[in-house]
Design an enzyme around this catalytic site. Structure first.
Site, mmCIF file in Angstrom:
data_model
loop_
_atom_site.group_PDB
_atom_site.id
_atom_site.type_symbol
_atom_site.label_atom_id
_atom_site.label_comp_id
_atom_site.label_asym_id
_atom_site.label_seq_id
_atom_site.Cartn_x
_atom_site.Cartn_y
_atom_site.Cartn_z
ATOM 1 N N CYS A 1 0.803 -1.229 0.000
ATOM 2 C CA CYS A 1 0.000 0.000 0.000
ATOM 3 C C CYS A 1 0.835 1.277 0.000
ATOM 4 O O CYS A 1 0.806 2.033 -0.958
ATOM 5 C CB CYS A 1 -0.925 -0.003 1.211
ATOM 6 N N ILE A 2 1.563 1.503 1.106
ATOM 7 C CA ILE A 2 2.189 2.821 1.294
ATOM 8 C C ILE A 2 3.193 3.157 0.174
ATOM 9 O O ILE A 2 3.202 4.282 -0.314
ATOM 10 C CB ILE A 2 2.863 2.943 2.688
#
Ligand SMILES: NC(=O)c1ccc[n+]([C@@H]2O[C@H](COP(=O)([O-])OP(=O)(O)OC[C@H]3O[C@@H](n4cnc5c(N)ncnc54)[C@H](O)[C@@H]3O)[C@@H](O)[C@H]2O)c1
Length: 430
Positions: free
Chosen positions: A274-275
């Site tokens: 994600c990040i």
């Protein structure tokens, strides 16, 4: 009865059947929550291994225990299939397929497109389709809606569409699928009402927003916020290193301020699905609108420099013993991208291993959750974390601070140590 009323009634009586496309870190926990709330769930996945594991009640996702999954499978509440044609059987479909980046860091929406294609082929009147995969703002209306319209369906009358970002945090025992508030952005007010009714029994808190675009941006803001703040503390780690100050002491003291400061921790860089990935979806979209998202670029630059920063720290430590990186034995502890998970996607520990190998180090690793590695040219097996193995290394690098490790032994036995997470001081004190 209108399709809207019908679906809302099916949600209230839990007689609706749900289809989940993609039974991974996001889709499988969602399937379990939907089934636990009383819905019948059909999981669709293109992977034969995933379908046969889930079909026999075995979980391949760490946050889902087989003890919870198996009874739901045995009672017929959850089944798994590769037959996408069966998507027409269910009343609601949640799309949870991967949204990675291409080699040039542009969005790779091929999985979403394949799932949308499968939905478009099987869709019938009276279905709700919810996109959960993290993607760029505009995706729901640009990728999904036109394919449903092309089949002659009216959005908000025949079929119902929403974007509802999955916010699961793997390994987090406090916040999980059910108690993490769920944002929903329907394409029309009727879409919002239908998806809210369907998700009401499943999540403790629903957060309605006015459009799919707003919901898409909520997820991107959350992950960009993390990426930028991690970038800031990582830069602070470099600054403190140059000034000879302990960055963790500075952060801990700053965190005592009861207002206006939120604590983030430096480390080996960004990892996970994600990040490091999601902000680039936003940056890509904005490039098309002639705007450069500078915070995203700077944070990504700083964060991706961190593995090289820590490898320089290894070289400095070895230098103290008049050794070079070439030929030295380096033991990397923790390969997963964060503590207590088995996910190595985008893990910065892999970059640390790769950089050390490129400089000629003899690298081994230990990770209780990752027995073997075969990622982008790094092929290794986890060694056991004995006192002998730790003492035999010229330098030990703590890349991931898994909870189960014997940090006292590591500190006691290691000849030289580089702790990218401040794990030793946090767990056993200075
Ligand atoms: N993992 C996380 O922590 C997390 C958290 C929040 C949001 N997300 C987002 O959720 C989405 C899914 O991520 P994930 O981590 O669950 O991915 P994953 O790789 O764990 O699982 C995806 C599953 O989808 C299957 N799949 C791929 N293409 C398919 C298709 N066309 N039809 C059916 N199945 C298909 C794969 O075989 C796999 O089992 C991504 O957009 C991700 O950004 C992930």
């Amino acid at each position: 009865m209108s399709y809207e009323t019908d679906l809302v009634a099916k949600a209230e009586s839990r007689s609706a059947a749900f289809g989940i496309i993609g039974l991974g870190y996001v889709g499988l926990p969602l399937a379990v929550e939907l089934a636990s709330a009383g819905y019948r769930v059909v999981g669709f996945d293109i992977s034969g291994d995933v379908v046969s594991a889930v079909g026999t009640g075995k979980s391949h996702v760490k946050d889902v225990s087989s003890d919870v999954l198996a009874p739901l499978v045995q009672s017929g509440r959850i089944e798994a299939t590769r037959e996408m044609g069966r998507l027409g059987e269910v009343d609601a479909i949640s799309i949870c397929v991967p949204t990675p980046l291409s080699k040039t860091k542009d969005p790779d929406i091929s999985y979403v497109m394949a799932a949308v294609q499968a939905v478009a082929q099987a869709v019938r009147s009276g279905q709700a389709i919810i996109l959960e995969s993290t993607t760029y703002p505009g995706s729901t209306r640009e990728l999904l809606v036109p394919r449903l319209r092309a089949r002659g369906f009216r959005i908000g009358e025949d079929v119902f569409v929403a974007f509802s970002p999955e916010r699961v945090d793997p390994g987090n025992t406090e916040w999980h699928t059910r108690n993490t508030p769920k944002v929903i952005g329907g394409a029309t007010p009727a879409c919002q009402r239908v998806v809210t009714a369907l998700y009401e029994p499943v999540f403790d808190t629903l957060v309605p927003v006015s459009s799919p675009e707003a919901a898409e941006l909520v997820k991107l803001l959350e992950n960009t916020f993390r990426s930028v703040n991690i970038g800031l503390v990582n830069e602070m780690a470099i600054v403190c290193d140059k000034l000879g100050v302990d960055v963790w002491e500075v952060i801990e003291a700053a965190a005592t301020k009861p207002f206006g400061f939120m604590k983030f921790s430096p480390g080996p860089g960004l990892g996970g699905h994600c990040i490091p990935v999601d902000p680039h979806y936003l940056a890509w979209k904005m490039r098309g609108l002639d705007y450069r998202t500078r915070f995203i670029e700077v944070a990504s630059e700083v964060n991706s420099e961190m593995p090289a920063f820590w490898v320089r720290k290894v070289a400095e430590q070895l230098n103290e013993d008049a050794k070079s990186v070439r030929g030295s034995k380096v033991l990397v502890i923790g390969i997963a991208y964060k503590k207590d998970v088995d996910d190595v996607r985008e893990s910065p520990a892999l970059d640390i291993v790769r950089l050390l190998q490129q400089q000629g180090a003899d690298v081994s690793y230990h990770d209780p959750h990752v027995p073997e590695l075969n990622e982008d040219g790094v092929k290794l097996r986890s060694v056991s974390l004995s006192a002998k193995a730790v003492a035999a290394a010229d330098c030990v690098v703590i890349a991931t601070d898994h909870s189960s490790l014997d940090y006292r032994m590591i500190r006691g036995e290691a000849r030289r140590l580089v702790d990218t997470r401040n794990a030793l001081n946090r767990k056993i004190g200075p």
